[in-house]
Scaffold this motif. Sequence first.
Motif, PDB file in Angstrom:
ATOM      1  N   ALA A  24      10.507 -46.441  35.298  1.00 22.11           N
ATOM      2  CA  ALA A  24      10.119 -45.958  33.966  1.00 22.11           C
ATOM      3  C   ALA A  24       9.365 -44.631  34.060  1.00 22.11           C
ATOM      4  N   VAL A  25       8.566 -44.487  35.096  1.00 24.63           N
ATOM      5  CA  VAL A  25       7.842 -43.230  35.293  1.00 24.63           C
ATOM      6  C   VAL A  25       8.843 -42.088  35.467  1.00 24.63           C
ATOM      7  N   LEU A  26       9.895 -42.342  36.257  1.00 24.64           N
ATOM      8  CA  LEU A  26      10.897 -41.309  36.512  1.00 24.64           C
ATOM      9  C   LEU A  26      11.768 -41.069  35.280  1.00 24.64           C
ATOM     10  N   ALA A  27      12.062 -42.135  34.530  1.00 22.51           N
ATOM     11  CA  ALA A  27      12.988 -42.028  33.400  1.00 22.51           C
ATOM     12  C   ALA A  27      12.291 -41.711  32.084  1.00 22.51           C
ATOM     13  N   GLY A  28      10.957 -41.873  32.050  1.00 24.63           N
ATOM     14  CA  GLY A  28      10.205 -41.789  30.795  1.00 24.63           C
ATOM     15  C   GLY A  28      10.397 -40.493  30.036  1.00 24.63           C
ATOM     16  N   GLY A  29       9.954 -40.521  28.795  1.00 23.03           N
ATOM     17  CA  GLY A  29      10.147 -39.380  27.911  1.00 23.03           C
ATOM     18  C   GLY A  29      10.982 -39.816  26.731  1.00 23.03           C
ATOM     19  N   GLY A  30      11.025 -38.994  25.717  1.00 21.16           N
ATOM     20  CA  GLY A  30      11.782 -39.358  24.536  1.00 21.16           C
ATOM     21  C   GLY A  30      10.960 -40.173  23.569  1.00 21.16           C
ATOM     22  N   ALA A  31      11.653 -40.902  22.696  1.00 19.79           N
ATOM     23  CA  ALA A  31      10.992 -41.574  21.579  1.00 19.79           C
ATOM     24  C   ALA A  31      10.070 -42.694  22.037  1.00 19.79           C
ATOM     25  N   PRO A  32       8.823 -42.693  21.544  1.00 23.19           N
ATOM     26  CA  PRO A  32       7.934 -43.807  21.868  1.00 23.19           C
ATOM     27  C   PRO A  32       8.338 -45.061  21.090  1.00 23.19           C
ATOM     28  N   ILE A  33       8.099 -46.224  21.682  1.00 23.17           N
ATOM     29  CA  ILE A  33       8.503 -47.492  21.076  1.00 23.17           C
ATOM     30  C   ILE A  33       7.791 -47.722  19.746  1.00 23.17           C
ATOM     31  N   ASP A  34       6.528 -47.313  19.673  1.00 24.47           N
ATOM     32  CA  ASP A  34       5.784 -47.544  18.427  1.00 24.47           C
ATOM     33  C   ASP A  34       6.132 -46.515  17.348  1.00 24.47           C
ATOM     34  N   GLY A  35       7.036 -45.581  17.662  1.00 21.89           N
ATOM     35  CA  GLY A  35       7.469 -44.596  16.671  1.00 21.89           C
ATOM     36  C   GLY A  35       6.331 -43.728  16.158  1.00 21.89           C
ATOM     37  N   GLY A  36       5.254 -43.648  16.934  1.00 24.73           N
ATOM     38  CA  GLY A  36       4.112 -42.832  16.533  1.00 24.73           C
ATOM     39  C   GLY A  36       3.161 -43.553  15.581  1.00 24.73           C
ATOM     40  N   ARG A  37       3.469 -44.808  15.260  1.00 23.04           N
ATOM     41  CA  ARG A  37       2.649 -45.542  14.287  1.00 23.04           C
ATOM     42  C   ARG A  37       1.284 -45.922  14.858  1.00 23.04           C
ATOM     43  N   THR A  38       0.325 -46.024  13.936  1.00 21.50           N
ATOM     44  CA  THR A  38      -1.038 -46.363  14.333  1.00 21.50           C
ATOM     45  C   THR A  38      -1.468 -47.684  13.687  1.00 21.50           C
ATOM     46  N   TRP A  39      -2.525 -48.240  14.226  1.00 23.57           N
ATOM     47  CA  TRP A  39      -3.139 -49.444  13.657  1.00 23.57           C
ATOM     48  C   TRP A  39      -4.648 -49.252  13.788  1.00 23.57           C
ATOM     49  N   ASN A  40      -5.337 -49.334  12.684  1.00 22.06           N
ATOM     50  CA  ASN A  40      -6.781 -49.057  12.670  1.00 22.06           C
ATOM     51  C   ASN A  40      -7.116 -47.698  13.282  1.00 22.06           C
ATOM     52  N   GLY A  41      -6.260 -46.723  12.968  1.00 16.87           N
ATOM     53  CA  GLY A  41      -6.527 -45.361  13.410  1.00 16.87           C
ATOM     54  C   GLY A  41      -6.158 -45.063  14.852  1.00 16.87           C
ATOM     55  N   ARG A  42      -5.630 -46.056  15.551  1.00 23.86           N
ATOM     56  CA  ARG A  42      -5.225 -45.822  16.947  1.00 23.86           C
ATOM     57  C   ARG A  42      -3.740 -46.133  17.085  1.00 23.86           C
ATOM     58  N   ARG A  43      -3.081 -45.439  18.018  1.00 24.70           N
ATOM     59  CA  ARG A  43      -1.673 -45.719  18.262  1.00 24.70           C
ATOM     60  C   ARG A  43      -1.481 -47.191  18.629  1.00 24.70           C
TER      61      ARG A  43
END
Length: 181
Positions: A24-43
């Motif tokens: 995953a470290v080598l392949a990482g990048g692109g869209a985050p799973i949480d889609g940028g969404r936050t909860w209580n002001g934190r991702r």
Amino acid sequence: MGPLELLIVAFWVMLPAYVPNNAAVLAGGGAPIDGGRTWNGRRILGDGKTWRGTIVGTLVGVGVAYLLNVLQPTAIDVLGVGVPTFPLAAMVALPLGAMLGDMAASFLKRRTGRNRGAPLLGVDQLDFAVMALLLTAIVAFEWFVMVFTLALLLVVLIVTPILHVVTNVLAYLFGFKHEPW
Ligand code: CTP
Ligand code: K
Ligand code: MG
């Protein structure tokens, strides 16, 4: 089983859970799973948990389990140690559990105010292994209780953090990771 045999079997059975996070470290990048969404002001999870990293990591782990199944008879001959083959459920549960454990830790880090990349000692070193074992115990129970003696579980819990520290420091030194943990 003697100590050396235990070490070899521990490494063998956990390899499909060790490889995904590094892939995953080598392949990482692109869209985050949480889609940028936050909860209580934190991702919710943060930019460090991506679809690409998770999917590639899981698939590489399944591939590793498949390869070990192919190599198992040779390994028994060469090493003289009774390493097991992986049933399909374990082939999937070990890598998928590893990725989910890492993700659960990120969720916990964000809830406790830690930004992406912040260390969480103890959790970082074991999250993936514990979740991989749990998921495998659930979906491949008979195989799990046959393979994992108490001694083997202990060896896994001791060896995993050591391997994690070593691989992450190496990945950092070689420029693959932003932090050495
Ligand atoms: N990675 C990914 N998808 C995952 C896990 C990891 O894409 N499911 C990639 C990301 O590029 C991530 C890198 O591997 O930055 C290192 O992984 P890790 O140390 O687990 O993530 P961090 O960036 O440290 O984020 P966090 O604080 O959430 O652990
Ligand atoms: K992590
Ligand atoms: Mg990290």
